[in-house]
Design a protein around this motif. Structure first.
Motif, PDB file in Angstrom:
ATOM      1  N   ILE A 159       0.845  -1.206   0.000  1.00  0.00           N
ATOM      2  CA  ILE A 159       0.000   0.000   0.000  1.00  0.00           C
ATOM      3  C   ILE A 159       0.875   1.250   0.000  1.00  0.00           C
ATOM      4  N   SER A 179      -4.987   3.683  -7.925  1.00  0.00           N
ATOM      5  CA  SER A 179      -5.589   3.414  -6.617  1.00  0.00           C
ATOM      6  C   SER A 179      -5.573   1.921  -6.376  1.00  0.00           C
ATOM      7  N   TYR A 221      -7.677  -1.407  -4.710  1.00  0.00           N
ATOM      8  CA  TYR A 221      -8.940  -1.983  -4.229  1.00  0.00           C
ATOM      9  C   TYR A 221      -8.613  -3.215  -3.394  1.00  0.00           C
ATOM     10  N   LEU A 222      -9.117  -3.254  -2.164  1.00  0.00           N
ATOM     11  CA  LEU A 222      -8.804  -4.352  -1.247  1.00  0.00           C
ATOM     12  C   LEU A 222      -9.994  -5.244  -0.943  1.00  0.00           C
ATOM     13  N   GLU A 251     -14.216  -5.296   0.576  1.00  0.00           N
ATOM     14  CA  GLU A 251     -14.905  -4.746   1.737  1.00  0.00           C
ATOM     15  C   GLU A 251     -14.357  -5.288   3.049  1.00  0.00           C
ATOM     16  N   THR A 285     -10.707  -4.173   3.752  1.00  0.00           N
ATOM     17  CA  THR A 285     -10.728  -2.729   4.018  1.00  0.00           C
ATOM     18  C   THR A 285     -11.214  -2.458   5.445  1.00  0.00           C
ATOM     19  N   LYS A 294      -9.060  -0.788   8.476  1.00  0.00           N
ATOM     20  CA  LYS A 294      -9.563   0.404   9.143  1.00  0.00           C
ATOM     21  C   LYS A 294      -9.579   0.211  10.649  1.00  0.00           C
ATOM     22  N   SER A 297     -10.752  -0.748 -10.899  1.00  0.00           N
ATOM     23  CA  SER A 297      -9.570  -0.507 -10.074  1.00  0.00           C
ATOM     24  C   SER A 297      -8.291  -0.830 -10.834  1.00  0.00           C
ATOM     25  N   ASN A 307      -3.530   5.637   3.541  1.00  0.00           N
ATOM     26  CA  ASN A 307      -4.842   5.074   3.189  1.00  0.00           C
ATOM     27  C   ASN A 307      -5.531   5.842   2.069  1.00  0.00           C
ATOM     28  N   CYS A 322      -6.230   3.863  -1.154  1.00  0.00           N
ATOM     29  CA  CYS A 322      -7.231   2.789  -1.176  1.00  0.00           C
ATOM     30  C   CYS A 322      -8.596   3.360  -1.549  1.00  0.00           C
ATOM     31  N   SER A 348     -12.581   1.991  -3.111  1.00  0.00           N
ATOM     32  CA  SER A 348     -13.433   0.859  -3.475  1.00  0.00           C
ATOM     33  C   SER A 348     -14.573   1.225  -4.401  1.00  0.00           C
TER      34      SER A 348
END
Length: 694
Positions: free
Chosen positions: A353, A387, A389-390, A392, A395, A399, A436, A502, A505, A507
């Motif tokens: 990341i 960017s 995309y990880l 949901e 992510t 977080k 993404s 962050n 990242c 979505s």
């Protein structure tokens, strides 16, 4: 009839074949060379070369070639016969270690970006034993590196190998500090390859396709891809026969070609291999593109690898599935079964990341080309904004880690970093985000911005290097702590890094205008064109990065920037010249003839006292844009001859002056095409090429 497993890799000098043709002691030494990059001992070079020659000649080979990848982005080869004269009328088939290890092709006509003068012709090829030799078309192909007289890399492969070594060293250093005994990592790639097939006869009637790889003119077909009926559809018999030949040829060469299907656009298809080691995957993707184009001719097709051969419908990309594992086969991008293993997973993930955020410019540069600019962000490919995309679930976990809060998954398993097991992450726990550019897909990252004809070495060189840098930074910080405090220190590094990076990242929908505004607020780069992106190649931070990890010297990086800028300009200049040629020689004369026909009809009708409102309207709809086109084509001819000082100015000129004018000319000409009868239009149209090719 032989089954696939009976002939797979039959044309590859694989380890299985090496064991058959080499003494056991020599095979063991060569295996060490291949596995750990050790130099080939001089005393066994002749033995290896002779065995390789005997094997190849039994396959029907009469020649050998050092197969390399210069900065043109495609492969190059010079063939030499095995024969050596022993008398006036006699020969001996011979191949020595010195011929295997080193070659000396003329390097003067390959791009060097200023690394040497044109009159300095000497260049060297050096055997790359980490990629297998193979036989094709009665020739032994030996994968090699390509460098100048002073040792500067003139190819795509050398920096890739350097980056693999850099990531290997940095990963081992970091994992050792975390308590893992890792001797080597294996970086793997699986490049999905998209392409178009069109009928060869129609292709030969379109000089724009033959010269530039894309159609410079052509109004939209009556039907495109709006019904979604081509994607994964039934494969036509002629195409199926082509695919069967492609598979057989690739399987003989040891390529793990596995998946094939219709893609979204009419006439568009995809072939995807099983992942393999990065260097081998790079070589095999070059072979795949070559085999696709060769086999297409056998079936009356032409295989188009341009990123955007047809305006208004999907272009072709190449998804780069990237991951790495330990020498024990543990995937570093897959959560483990213990808290410690999950900290390792989170460390790797966090480093990636950080790398993608700090080096957005390099990832954009790695896929930059005149062709790919037409595709990126066109509601068919990722946008030009980088960017990650990880998904949901992941992510949400990150977080919680970042905020130091509690995360509870769907089965009420709590996460407390370092104390509890990370919740199991199902590979399909979340939907995919096709918008993404860089997406986590369960146990790998899928870099989706690559264009169809791109050599995958540059994106992977950059991926390897930027991750190596972050691993080194983490290691340097961890080394300040005693062993018993490193887990706690690592948790703090992960939390801090996530907070700081962050922003990368995302979505949501990468195609939306709102994302562009949000990305700008986040401070992310939007390098819309190749001309915007390439000058960042030699930013101080990038020069420092590559020099530190011995991937590119400053001189090598400046050379690549110059080569790519000049290539961008030259591609667009060739397109502009082709556009002028087609207008002057084909399109405008056809329009004039059709106008004359209309005028004659109007005149005849009026002589008979009959009005001709429809003919007059069509004539007006043709003539009004035609006058503008006639003016613009003269301007374009003058712009093509504009003298320019350097590569950066050339690229900016092509982007800001040539492309907008060419786009205007195209739109006006396409508008005229709609009003000219099919029999009078000089080119196969989109309806012909997309729906009459099969």
């Amino acid at each position: 009839m032989k089954t696939v497993d009976e002939y797979f890799a039959c044309n590859v000098f694989s380890k299985h074949e090496m064991q058959k043709y080499l003494p056991n002691s020599v095979f063991k030494k060569l295996n060490q060379v291949m596995e750990y990059g050790e130099p080939l001992p001089a005393e066994i070079a002749d033995v290896v070369a002779n065995a390789m020659k005997d094997w190849a000649m039994e396959k029907g080979a009469t020649h050998y070639t050092h197969w390399f990848q210069p900065m043109t982005g495609i492969t190059a080869e010079k063939h030499d016969a095995f024969i050596n004269p022993t008398g006036e009328n006699s020969i001996l088939s011979d191949f020595r270690g010195k011929e295997l290890i080193k070659g000396e092709p003329d390097a003067s006509s390959f791009p060097s970006g200023g690394l040497r003068a044109t009159f300095e012709a000497r260049g060297y090829t050096a055997w790359d034993p980490t990629s297998y030799a193979f036989v094709k078309d009665k020739t032994l192909y030996i994968p090699t590196l390509f460098c100048s007289y002073d040792g500067s890399a003139l190819d795509k492969k050398t920096p890739l190998l350097r980056s693999i070594e850099a990531l290997n060293d940095s990963a081992i250093r970091l994992f050792d500090l975390m308590g893992y005994n890792v001797k080597k990592i294996n970086i793997t790639v699986g490049p999905e390859q998209e392409y178009f097939l069109i009928d060869e006869k129609m292709y030969k009637q379109r000089i724009d396709l033959m010269v530039t790889g894309r159609t410079l003119f052509g109004c939209a077909p009556v039907k495109g891809q709006e019904l979604d009926d081509h994607y994964f559809g039934n494969i036509d018999e002629r195409v199926k026969a082509f695919m069967e030949e492609v598979d057989e040829e690739l399987w003989k060469l040891g390529v793990f070609a596995k998946t094939e299907h219709k893609e979204v656009a009419p006439c568009q298809f995809e072939i995807a291999p099983v992942y393999t080691s990065t260097n081998l995957a790079n070589d095999q993707n070059q072979l795949t593109m070559e085999v696709l184009q060769k086999c297409a001719k056998h079936h009356g097709f032409v295989c188009l690898l341009h990123e955007k051969p047809f305006d208004g419908i999907n272009g072709s990309g190449k998804h780069n599935n990237w991951s790495f594992s330990t020498d024990e086969g543990e995937n570093m991008l897959e959560p483990g079964d213990s808290p410690q293993d999950n900290i390792r997973f989170l460390t790797v993930l966090t480093a990636i990341i950080k790398a993608v955020d700090e080096y957005q410019d390099l990832l954009r540069i790695s896929v930059a080309s005149a062709g790919n600019d037409h595709r990126l962000g066109g509601n068919e490919a990722p946008p030009a904004i980088i960017s990650i995309y990880l998904g949901e679930e992941l992510t949400a976990i990150l977080k919680a880690i970042e905020e130091g809060s509690e995360y509870v998954d769907q089965i009420d398993k709590k996460l407390e970093l370092g104390l509890q097991v990370l919740p199991s992450l199902a590979k399909d726990s979340t939907d995919r985000n096709r918008t993404s550019p860089f997406a986590f897909t369960g146990n790998k990252f899928e870099f989706r911005m690559l264009g169809s004809n791109l050599n995958i070495s540059c994106p992977n060189t950059i991926l390897n290097t930027i991750v190596a840098e972050e691993f080194d930074q983490f290691s340097t910080e961890l080394e300040c702590y005693p062993e018993h405090k490193r887990t706690e220190a690592l948790i703090q590094i992960i939390r801090r890094t996530l907070k700081e990076h962050n922003r990368i990242c995302f979505s949501g929908n990468g195609y939306s205008d709102s994302w562009k505004e949000e990305a700008k607020r986040r401070g992310l780069l939007e390098l819309k064109s190749t001309a915007d992106a390439l000058p960042h190649y030699t930013d101080p931070k990038n020069l420092s990065l590559f020099e530190k990890h011995n991937v590119y010297s400053p001189q090598e990086l400046y050379a690549r920037e110059n080569i790519l800028l000049l290539n961008y300009y030259q591609v667009i200049i060739i397109e502009a010249k082709t556009m002028v040629y087609m207008l002057r020689k084909e399109i405008l004369p056809a329009i004039f003839d059709y106008e004359a026909k209309l005028a004659q009809i109007i005149q005849t009708k009026k002589a008979c006292g009959i009005q001709a409102p429809m003919e007059e309207k069509i004539l007006k709809q043709i003539n009004e844009p035609l006058e503008i086109v006639s003016e613009h084509v003269g301007t374009l001819e003058r712009l093509i001859e504009t003298p320019l000082e350097n590569e950066k100015i050339m690229a900016r000129f092509a982007c800001d002056e040539l492309l907008p004018l060419m786009e205007t000319i195209r739109r006006l000409t396409d508008l005229i095409e709609k009003n000219v009868s099919k029999s009078d239009w000089p080119l196969p149209d989109y309806n012909d090429m997309l729906f009459k090719s099969f």
